[in-house]
Design an enzyme around this catalytic site. Sequence first.
Site, PDB file in Angstrom:
ATOM      1  CD  GLU A  21      30.607   6.007   9.787  1.00  0.00           C
ATOM      2  OE1 GLU A  21      31.096   4.874   9.626  1.00  0.00           O
ATOM      3  OE2 GLU A  21      29.413   6.217  10.101  1.00  0.00           O
ATOM      4  CE1 TYR A  53      39.085 -13.438 -13.852  1.00  0.00           C
ATOM      5  CE2 TYR A  53      41.439 -13.136 -13.637  1.00  0.00           C
ATOM      6  CZ  TYR A  53      40.353 -13.959 -13.822  1.00  0.00           C
ATOM      7  OH  TYR A  53      40.534 -15.311 -13.960  1.00  0.00           O
ATOM      8  CD  GLU A  73      24.171  -3.886   6.820  1.00  0.00           C
ATOM      9  OE1 GLU A  73      24.712  -2.788   6.585  1.00  0.00           O
ATOM     10  OE2 GLU A  73      23.998  -4.329   7.978  1.00  0.00           O
ATOM     11  CE  LYS A  99      31.880   2.279   8.315  1.00  0.00           C
ATOM     12  NZ  LYS A  99      30.511   2.788   8.382  1.00  0.00           N
TER      13      LYS A  99
END
Length: 123
Positions: A21, A53, A73, A99
């Site tokens: 990953e 934005y 997290e 994810k």
Amino acid sequence: MDKILLNGLMFYGYHGLFPEENKLGQRFTVDLELKCDLSKAGQSDRMNDSIDYGQVYEVARAVVEGEARNLIEAVAEELAQQMFEAFSSLEAITVKIDKPGPPIPGYYQSASVVIERERNYAK
């Protein structure tokens, strides 16, 4: 409280517990709910009285495409903190990070975290 919603922001990052990953990376999708008083912006029609934005997107991009983290997290927490630092009118935020296809046993569309923070929580 008024809200600005930004949905489906997509970034490429290298977050996860597994070496592949961190090496290969993957796409992450972010939804943001920014809580602030929009009455002045609604009356003045001036960008300076709201939250831009485009700037929100750039703060999110810097965090999600930045330093690799083990956990989404931690990415969500950093994102919330950076938003409070960037936007003084921001009173509270909800961050959702999705994810897709996490490398865990079984079949998953995605794994997500949602955090809610208020300004008094910000460091």
